[in-house]
Design a protein around this motif. Structure first.
Motif, PDB file in Angstrom:
ATOM      1  N   ARG A  24       0.819  -1.271   0.056  1.00 41.65           N
ATOM      2  CA  ARG A  24      -0.063   0.031  -0.004  1.00 41.65           C
ATOM      3  C   ARG A  24       0.823   0.993   0.104  1.00 41.65           C
ATOM      4  N   MET A  25       2.033   1.227   0.737  1.00 39.21           N
ATOM      5  CA  MET A  25       2.896   2.477   0.723  1.00 39.21           C
ATOM      6  C   MET A  25       3.366   2.479  -0.725  1.00 39.21           C
ATOM      7  N   ASN A  26       3.801   1.599  -1.373  1.00 34.52           N
ATOM      8  CA  ASN A  26       4.449   1.673  -2.874  1.00 34.52           C
ATOM      9  C   ASN A  26       3.299   2.059  -3.629  1.00 34.52           C
ATOM     10  N   GLY A  27       2.136   1.765  -3.500  1.00 39.98           N
ATOM     11  CA  GLY A  27       1.013   2.021  -4.528  1.00 39.98           C
ATOM     12  C   GLY A  27       0.746   3.481  -4.201  1.00 39.98           C
ATOM     13  N   PHE A  28       0.928   4.189  -2.926  1.00 38.02           N
ATOM     14  CA  PHE A  28       0.923   5.610  -2.717  1.00 38.02           C
ATOM     15  C   PHE A  28       1.802   6.304  -3.464  1.00 38.02           C
ATOM     16  N   LEU A  29       3.209   5.896  -3.465  1.00 41.84           N
ATOM     17  CA  LEU A  29       4.154   6.647  -3.953  1.00 41.84           C
ATOM     18  C   LEU A  29       4.030   6.574  -5.623  1.00 41.84           C
ATOM     19  N   ASP A  30       3.692   5.478  -5.922  1.00 42.39           N
ATOM     20  CA  ASP A  30       3.414   5.257  -7.547  1.00 42.39           C
ATOM     21  C   ASP A  30       2.548   6.269  -7.799  1.00 42.39           C
TER      22      ASP A  30
ATOM     23  N   VAL B 165       7.496  14.491  -0.118  1.00 39.83           N
ATOM     24  CA  VAL B 165       8.327  14.724   1.092  1.00 39.83           C
ATOM     25  C   VAL B 165       7.542  13.650   2.061  1.00 39.83           C
ATOM     26  N   TRP B 166       8.541  12.850   2.518  1.00 43.17           N
ATOM     27  CA  TRP B 166       7.782  11.829   3.636  1.00 43.17           C
ATOM     28  C   TRP B 166       8.310  12.176   4.919  1.00 43.17           C
ATOM     29  N   VAL B 167       7.528  12.729   5.920  1.00 47.51           N
ATOM     30  CA  VAL B 167       7.854  12.853   7.191  1.00 47.51           C
ATOM     31  C   VAL B 167       7.789  11.661   8.385  1.00 47.51           C
ATOM     32  N   GLY B 168       8.772  11.487   8.838  1.00 49.63           N
ATOM     33  CA  GLY B 168       8.646  10.344   9.834  1.00 49.63           C
ATOM     34  C   GLY B 168       7.897  10.572  10.999  1.00 49.63           C
TER      35      GLY B 168
ATOM     36  N   PHE C  43      10.352   1.466   7.253  1.00 51.40           N
ATOM     37  CA  PHE C  43       9.659   1.267   6.014  1.00 51.40           C
ATOM     38  C   PHE C  43       9.481   2.546   5.177  1.00 51.40           C
ATOM     39  N   TYR C  44       9.428   3.481   5.765  1.00 51.10           N
ATOM     40  CA  TYR C  44       8.821   4.712   4.946  1.00 51.10           C
ATOM     41  C   TYR C  44       9.979   5.381   4.522  1.00 51.10           C
ATOM     42  N   ARG C  45      11.287   5.189   5.012  1.00 47.91           N
ATOM     43  CA  ARG C  45      12.417   5.700   4.894  1.00 47.91           C
ATOM     44  C   ARG C  45      12.787   4.764   3.484  1.00 47.91           C
ATOM     45  N   ASN C  46      12.820   3.485   3.419  1.00 52.47           N
ATOM     46  CA  ASN C  46      13.350   2.584   2.548  1.00 52.47           C
ATOM     47  C   ASN C  46      12.416   2.701   1.358  1.00 52.47           C
ATOM     48  N   ALA C  47      11.385   2.933   1.175  1.00 47.15           N
ATOM     49  CA  ALA C  47      10.406   3.177   0.169  1.00 47.15           C
ATOM     50  C   ALA C  47      10.349   4.580  -0.713  1.00 47.15           C
ATOM     51  N   THR C  48      10.435   5.703   0.475  1.00 45.88           N
ATOM     52  CA  THR C  48      10.864   6.885  -0.304  1.00 45.88           C
ATOM     53  C   THR C  48      12.119   7.104  -0.706  1.00 45.88           C
ATOM     54  N   GLU C  49      12.945   6.676  -0.524  1.00 46.87           N
ATOM     55  CA  GLU C  49      14.536   6.920  -1.083  1.00 46.87           C
ATOM     56  C   GLU C  49      14.561   5.835  -2.318  1.00 46.87           C
ATOM     57  N   LYS C  50      13.719   4.610  -2.640  1.00 41.67           N
ATOM     58  CA  LYS C  50      13.485   3.803  -3.761  1.00 41.67           C
ATOM     59  C   LYS C  50      12.845   4.735  -4.786  1.00 41.67           C
ATOM     60  N   ALA C  51      11.699   5.367  -4.295  1.00 42.81           N
ATOM     61  CA  ALA C  51      11.054   6.172  -5.291  1.00 42.81           C
ATOM     62  C   ALA C  51      11.526   7.510  -5.413  1.00 42.81           C
TER      63      ALA C  51
END
Length: 414
Positions: free
Chosen positions: A218-224, A234-237, A256-264
């Motif tokens: 679901r996180m990756n779906g949001f970023l996509d 900009v994702w705030v922890g 989870f947020y850090r890894n997904a945001t950096e990959k995107a």
């Protein structure tokens, strides 16, 4: 009008409008009163009854023992217009407190008064803030951070009860695309996760392997969806919380947020250190944006105070200013449409491109490169004589020794 009441040795004299007093009576009756304890008790009881029958006759026990006190109104009180106030009397009602004259009213500044806020420009760059109730606090802090920037407008679209787990309440991956198309933001800021400490509707337990895979999907779906709209994110922890169990869970969420945001290709902002003490534990108070100790969190250890919201926005302010550029400047309204960016007052220009720097000559006594500008043609050498350095390096000829120096090899010594 006097009344005399006698019992034994003492008589109680009472005057209307005055205080009662015990006066000595016939001295011969004293032995009789003292020999009869019952008569003595009756005499004392009657005396006490007459002493306290009226409140105006004896106010306290001290008045009865040490004599009457004179109660006097304070006649030195002054009212606002400078006149001396008279003591109240029965025939005249007390003076009312006079209002100050209009010319004597003090106009002191009211703390936290509403200062004039500069209106946002019609083409101000919108910053879309989405997420849960923590995102709502972040949006308030960003409003305060960019209150003097007419070129930036913060759009608060946070849903306090939302998250990635309860898609029946708000499906962020499915709704963010339509929201971006409507608001047309320059940057999308997300802060979410405080409500996601629960199992999915199909029974996946928190932080198990199945739960983690579903949550990351679901996180990756949001970023996509955000990347498809072509907007930076900009994702705030999440910060620390008072509850240790919540703190441990959001620590895993932040990874989870850090890894997904950096990959995107987005920007992850870590705010953890701003809301813990020196030992890394949760704290209700801490330094605010001005360096003063202030209350950052509410008593429940979850919500943010005004100082906490502003500090939360402080961490996000720096990457936003880099992305928005000169739109964050308070002087953006002074630029005419179509003017170059360098026309902004105080805006730094592009750095000059420098290919190379000329080496500093050893012949220069001041070691400043001379007075020629960079790129100027070298000046012709005066005469054909080689320098002492060239004769030493090229020809191998040492300079002549000077008397008194270490290179003076002449013999005999002069």
């Amino acid at each position: 009008m006097k009344q005399m009441i006698g019992f034994g040795r003492y008589r109680l004299r009472s005057r209307v409008g005055s205080r009662p007093a015990l006066l000595p009576a016939c001295p011969a009756a004293a032995p009789t009163l003292l020999r009869s304890p019952s008569l003595l008790a009756i005499a004392i009881a009657l005396a006490g009854t007459f002493l306290f029958i009226e409140h105006a006759t004896a106010r306290t026990l001290l008045d009865m023992l040490f004599g009457p006190r004179i109660y006097r109104e304070n006649t030195d009180r002054l009212i606002d217009d400078g006149r001396r106030a008279r003591p109240p009397s029965k025939s005249r009602p007390p003076l009312k407190r006079a209002r100050p004259r209009p010319d004597t009213v003090r106009t002191s500044p009211v703390p936290n008064s509403d200062a004039p806020i500069q209106a946002k420009l019609p083409d101000a760059k919108p910053v879309l803030v989405v997420g849960d109730f923590m995102a709502g606090s972040l949006a308030e802090g960003l409003d305060a951070a960019f209150i003097d920037a007419p070129g930036v407008r913060v759009i608060d679209k946070a849903d306090g009860s939302s998250g990635f787990v309860r898609s029946d309440h708000r499906d962020w991956p499915a709704s963010i695309g339509e929201m971006i198309a409507k608001e047309k933001p320059a940057v999308v800021v997300i802060m979410i996760g405080a409500n996601d400490r629960q199992q999915f509707s199909d029974g996946k337990v928190l932080l198990t392997d199945d739960w983690t895979k579903e949550y990351q999907a679901r996180m990756n779906g949001f970023l996509d969806a955000v990347k498809k709209a072509g907007q930076p994110v900009v994702w705030v922890g999440q910060p620390a919380f008072k509850s240790k169990s919540i703190t441990n869970d959001v620590l895993a969420f932040n990874e989870f947020y850090r890894n997904a945001t950096e990959k995107a290709g987005g920007t992850f902002v870590d705010v953890w250190d701003g809301f813990v003490d020196q030992s890394g534990n949760f704290t209700l108070s801490g330094f605010d944006v001005s360096g003063q100790t202030a209350r950052l969190r509410n008593n429940d250890g979850i919500g943010m105070t005004a100082a906490g919201k502003r500090k939360l926005a402080f961490y996000v302010e720096k990457p936003l200013r880099q992305m928005l550029g000169n739109a964050t400047s308070p002087d953006i309204a002074a630029i005419k449409p179509g003017a170059p960016v360098q026309a902004l007052t105080g805006a730094p220009g592009a750095p000059a491109k420098i290919d190379r720097l000329a080496p500093v000559s050893l012949n220069d006594p001041e070691l400043d490169g001379g007075t020629d500008l960079l790129g100027a043609a070298p000046r012709p050498a005066v005469g054909g004589d080689k320098s002492a350095r060239d004769r030493l390096v090229i020809d191998g000829v040492a300079p002549e020794g000077q008397p008194g120096r270490v290179n003076d090899f002449s013999w005999p010594k002069q």
